[in-house]
Design a protein around this motif. Structure first.
Motif, mmCIF file in Angstrom:
data_model
loop_
_atom_site.group_PDB
_atom_site.id
_atom_site.type_symbol
_atom_site.label_atom_id
_atom_site.label_comp_id
_atom_site.label_asym_id
_atom_site.label_seq_id
_atom_site.Cartn_x
_atom_site.Cartn_y
_atom_site.Cartn_z
ATOM 1 N N ILE A 143 1.214 -1.437 0.115
ATOM 2 C CA ILE A 143 0.365 0.124 -0.209
ATOM 3 C C ILE A 143 1.206 1.166 -0.173
ATOM 4 O O ILE A 143 2.154 1.368 0.955
ATOM 5 C CB ILE A 143 -1.048 0.091 0.920
ATOM 6 C CG1 ILE A 143 -1.978 -1.373 1.507
ATOM 7 C CG2 ILE A 143 -0.942 0.905 0.695
ATOM 8 C CD1 ILE A 143 -2.684 -1.643 2.585
ATOM 9 N N THR A 144 1.179 2.496 -0.428
ATOM 10 C CA THR A 144 1.735 3.310 -1.177
ATOM 11 C C THR A 144 0.835 4.634 -0.689
ATOM 12 O O THR A 144 -0.224 4.807 -1.263
ATOM 13 C CB THR A 144 1.781 3.759 -2.860
ATOM 14 O OG1 THR A 144 3.038 1.724 -3.092
ATOM 15 C CG2 THR A 144 2.858 4.910 -2.602
ATOM 16 N N TYR A 145 1.716 5.349 0.170
ATOM 17 C CA TYR A 145 0.927 6.416 0.719
ATOM 18 C C TYR A 145 1.847 7.837 -0.055
ATOM 19 O O TYR A 145 2.687 7.763 0.134
ATOM 20 C CB TYR A 145 0.616 7.015 2.061
ATOM 21 C CG TYR A 145 0.784 7.894 2.572
ATOM 22 C CD1 TYR A 145 -0.852 8.442 2.565
ATOM 23 C CD2 TYR A 145 1.633 9.046 2.917
ATOM 24 C CE1 TYR A 145 -1.654 9.794 3.005
ATOM 25 C CE2 TYR A 145 0.519 10.173 3.117
ATOM 26 C CZ TYR A 145 -0.921 10.347 3.560
ATOM 27 O OH TYR A 145 -1.017 11.830 3.530
ATOM 28 N N ASP B 97 -6.159 7.702 1.130
ATOM 29 C CA ASP B 97 -6.364 8.682 2.440
ATOM 30 C C ASP B 97 -6.644 7.609 3.744
ATOM 31 O O ASP B 97 -6.506 7.792 4.684
ATOM 32 C CB ASP B 97 -6.723 9.855 2.529
ATOM 33 C CG ASP B 97 -5.801 10.756 1.076
ATOM 34 O OD1 ASP B 97 -4.928 10.231 1.402
ATOM 35 O OD2 ASP B 97 -6.176 11.835 0.210
ATOM 36 N N LYS B 98 -8.022 7.373 3.231
ATOM 37 C CA LYS B 98 -8.784 6.323 4.276
ATOM 38 C C LYS B 98 -8.070 5.556 4.980
ATOM 39 O O LYS B 98 -7.921 5.036 6.607
ATOM 40 C CB LYS B 98 -9.839 5.768 3.526
ATOM 41 C CG LYS B 98 -11.212 6.980 3.416
ATOM 42 C CD LYS B 98 -11.454 7.626 4.383
ATOM 43 C CE LYS B 98 -12.851 8.079 3.995
ATOM 44 N NZ LYS B 98 -12.368 9.778 3.239
ATOM 45 N N PHE B 99 -6.965 4.801 4.475
ATOM 46 C CA PHE B 99 -6.024 3.794 4.719
ATOM 47 C C PHE B 99 -4.987 4.297 6.022
ATOM 48 O O PHE B 99 -5.446 3.692 7.514
ATOM 49 C CB PHE B 99 -5.297 3.252 3.971
ATOM 50 C CG PHE B 99 -3.773 2.466 4.070
ATOM 51 C CD1 PHE B 99 -3.729 1.336 5.137
ATOM 52 C CD2 PHE B 99 -2.755 3.130 3.897
ATOM 53 C CE1 PHE B 99 -2.448 0.233 5.359
ATOM 54 C CE2 PHE B 99 -1.798 2.021 4.302
ATOM 55 C CZ PHE B 99 -1.435 1.013 5.185
ATOM 56 N N LYS B 100 -4.642 5.490 5.484
ATOM 57 C CA LYS B 100 -3.276 6.029 7.142
ATOM 58 C C LYS B 100 -3.547 6.702 7.422
ATOM 59 O O LYS B 100 -3.682 6.416 8.995
ATOM 60 C CB LYS B 100 -3.036 7.231 6.315
ATOM 61 C CG LYS B 100 -1.337 7.968 6.331
ATOM 62 C CD LYS B 100 -0.357 7.221 6.400
ATOM 63 C CE LYS B 100 1.022 7.483 7.190
ATOM 64 N NZ LYS B 100 0.860 7.891 8.943
ATOM 65 N N GLN B 101 -5.063 6.880 6.948
ATOM 66 C CA GLN B 101 -6.370 7.841 8.752
ATOM 67 C C GLN B 101 -6.380 5.730 10.365
ATOM 68 O O GLN B 101 -6.174 6.791 11.121
ATOM 69 C CB GLN B 101 -7.287 8.317 8.372
ATOM 70 C CG GLN B 101 -7.045 9.664 7.638
ATOM 71 C CD GLN B 101 -8.460 10.226 7.093
ATOM 72 O OE1 GLN B 101 -9.391 11.122 7.981
ATOM 73 N NE2 GLN B 101 -8.854 10.317 6.272
ATOM 74 N N PHE B 102 -6.716 5.286 8.881
ATOM 75 C CA PHE B 102 -7.411 4.200 9.693
ATOM 76 C C PHE B 102 -5.217 3.449 10.201
ATOM 77 O O PHE B 102 -5.819 3.168 11.402
ATOM 78 C CB PHE B 102 -7.670 3.712 8.655
ATOM 79 C CG PHE B 102 -8.535 1.936 9.942
ATOM 80 C CD1 PHE B 102 -9.621 1.903 10.670
ATOM 81 C CD2 PHE B 102 -8.185 0.468 9.342
ATOM 82 C CE1 PHE B 102 -9.862 1.370 11.435
ATOM 83 C CE2 PHE B 102 -8.764 -0.690 9.602
ATOM 84 C CZ PHE B 102 -9.727 -0.072 10.565
ATOM 85 N N HIS B 103 -4.895 3.599 9.414
ATOM 86 C CA HIS B 103 -3.733 2.743 10.341
ATOM 87 C C HIS B 103 -2.900 4.064 10.931
ATOM 88 O O HIS B 103 -2.547 2.828 12.607
ATOM 89 C CB HIS B 103 -2.818 3.117 8.630
ATOM 90 C CG HIS B 103 -1.097 2.644 9.480
ATOM 91 N ND1 HIS B 103 -0.162 3.792 10.208
ATOM 92 C CD2 HIS B 103 -0.654 1.988 9.471
ATOM 93 C CE1 HIS B 103 1.033 3.908 9.775
ATOM 94 N NE2 HIS B 103 0.957 2.163 9.690
ATOM 95 N N ASP B 104 -3.245 4.906 11.678
ATOM 96 C CA ASP B 104 -3.060 5.669 12.548
ATOM 97 C C ASP B 104 -3.874 5.739 13.358
ATOM 98 O O ASP B 104 -3.238 5.436 14.430
ATOM 99 C CB ASP B 104 -3.076 7.401 12.097
ATOM 100 C CG ASP B 104 -1.953 8.144 10.796
ATOM 101 O OD1 ASP B 104 -0.434 6.950 10.867
ATOM 102 O OD2 ASP B 104 -1.483 8.423 9.975
ATOM 103 N N VAL B 105 -5.094 5.584 13.839
ATOM 104 C CA VAL B 105 -5.845 5.503 14.841
ATOM 105 C C VAL B 105 -6.297 4.215 15.011
ATOM 106 O O VAL B 105 -5.600 4.091 16.664
ATOM 107 C CB VAL B 105 -7.406 5.362 14.094
ATOM 108 C CG1 VAL B 105 -8.242 4.687 14.962
ATOM 109 C CG2 VAL B 105 -7.899 6.592 13.518
ATOM 110 N N LEU B 106 -5.332 2.787 14.142
ATOM 111 C CA LEU B 106 -5.074 1.457 15.181
ATOM 112 C C LEU B 106 -3.986 1.499 15.809
ATOM 113 O O LEU B 106 -4.190 1.028 17.376
ATOM 114 C CB LEU B 106 -5.226 0.427 14.253
ATOM 115 C CG LEU B 106 -5.965 -0.010 12.724
ATOM 116 C CD1 LEU B 106 -5.755 -0.931 11.881
ATOM 117 C CD2 LEU B 106 -7.037 -0.397 13.823
ATOM 118 N N GLY C 99 -15.962 9.110 6.976
ATOM 119 C CA GLY C 99 -16.512 8.549 6.416
ATOM 120 C C GLY C 99 -15.488 7.134 6.114
ATOM 121 O O GLY C 99 -15.790 6.832 4.199
ATOM 122 N N LEU C 100 -14.983 6.467 6.761
ATOM 123 C CA LEU C 100 -14.853 5.387 6.793
ATOM 124 C C LEU C 100 -15.924 3.979 6.553
ATOM 125 O O LEU C 100 -15.421 3.415 5.867
ATOM 126 C CB LEU C 100 -13.697 4.787 7.343
ATOM 127 C CG LEU C 100 -12.908 3.207 7.068
ATOM 128 C CD1 LEU C 100 -12.850 3.177 6.025
ATOM 129 C CD2 LEU C 100 -11.803 3.203 8.215
#
Length: 313
Positions: A130-132, A207-216, A243-244
């Protein structure tokens, strides 16, 4: 200390991580066999000796885990003094006693025997990366992590914003390579369940992945508590990402749609040659996360190192 049991490992220079345990039952004193029950009408009930033996087995497993954690911490400290590149390391591959657990972890989460569904916004074989960041960035920062790794949480807390800022500035793009070997070490399925949910988040957008990654990582349970193995907890945390939590995301997490993909991602990590999490590389070269005295770099120090390595001002 974390252990990736799929291969022998040469420790990555680093700072802390975790353990595993599996133990054959110790024999009774003097090698004696347990006595048969005296009352044939209660043959199915454990005798006092058998209950004691079972308690000994449980204690042996716990003690072995504690020993490996202590040994792991000592090795980490030595490697940190050597100027390592990873904050957590994995020990040498497990023996035969670890094989069933290792096989289970490689199989992925529950439902991983289903069809392989690759999330959108992924790349590499079977979409395991997964690339950000900006796709045309001149440099690539590879980040290797396990969602159950407490030292990854420490890394993200200390450096996550700085690492992301350089990606947002176009200095590099970030490739996330995610692992699940802590499910082998500690039991449970939290790494794999969180990883499958991260795939569902990636399917909604990078962007949703990155935010979720940080939340986890911000809400990571204690290492020995398999909190991420509970999909209800995962879904509750997803509510923190605006929005996720769509109907599609909820369905994918609940039904384990991306569990087979998570197994592929974990296998890719196991084959990467990386033996510890977190590990960071810029254009394939290890990034130093601690100074020569073993102290973790500050965010400013890491930023300076990354900018210099990338030739950025």
């Amino acid at each position: 200390m974390s252990k990736n049991p799929t291969r022998p490992a040469v420790p990555n220079p680093a700072v802390p991580n975790l353990a595993d345990a599996r133990s054959s039952a110790p024999g009774t004193p003097g090698g004696a066999r347990p006595l048969p029950p005296q009352n044939p009408h209660h043959a199915s009930l454990p005798t006092a000796r058998e209950r004691i033996q079972e308690a000994h087995r449980r204690e042996a497993r716990s003690a072995r885990t504690r020993r490996r954690i202590v040994v792991g911490a000592a090795i980490v400290a030595v490697l940190a003094l050597a100027g390592g590149t990873a904050l957590a390391i994995s020990t040498a591959g497990g023996g035969a006693e670890d094989a069933p657990a290792a096989a289970g972890a490689r199989a992925g989460t529950a439902g991983s025997a289903g069809p392989l569904v690759v999330p959108a916004n992924t790349s590499g074989p079977d979409g395991t990366v997964i690339t950000y960041g900006k796709p045309d960035a001149a440099h690539t920062l590879q980040v290797f992590e396990d969602f159950r790794c407490p030292v990854c949480k420490t890394f993200e807390k200390a450096h996550g914003k700085a690492v992301q800022q350089l990606a947002d500035d176009g200095t590099y793009k970030i490739e996330y390579h995610l692992a699940a070997f802590l499910d082998v070490n500690l039991g449970g399925r939290g790494s794999r369940t969180a990883l499958a949910a991260a795939g569902a988040a990636a399917n909604e957008g990078v962007d949703k992945f990155k935010q979720f990654h940080d939340v986890l990582y911000a809400n990571q349970p204690e290492e020995r508590v398999d909190g991420f193995g509970d999909v209800n907890r995962i879904l509750a945390l997803a509510e923190q990402v605006p929005g996720l939590k769509t109907e599609a995301f909820t369905k994918a997490v609940t039904e384990g749609t991306y569990a087979p993909w998570a197994a592929k991602v974990a296998e890719a990590f196991n084959s990467s040659g990386v033996t510890g999490t977190p590990t960071v590389k810029l254009d394939g070269k290890p990034v130093k996360l601690a100074d020569d005295s073993g102290r973790p770099l500050t965010a400013d120090q890491l930023t300076t190192q990354l900018k210099q390595a990338a030739g950025a001002r």
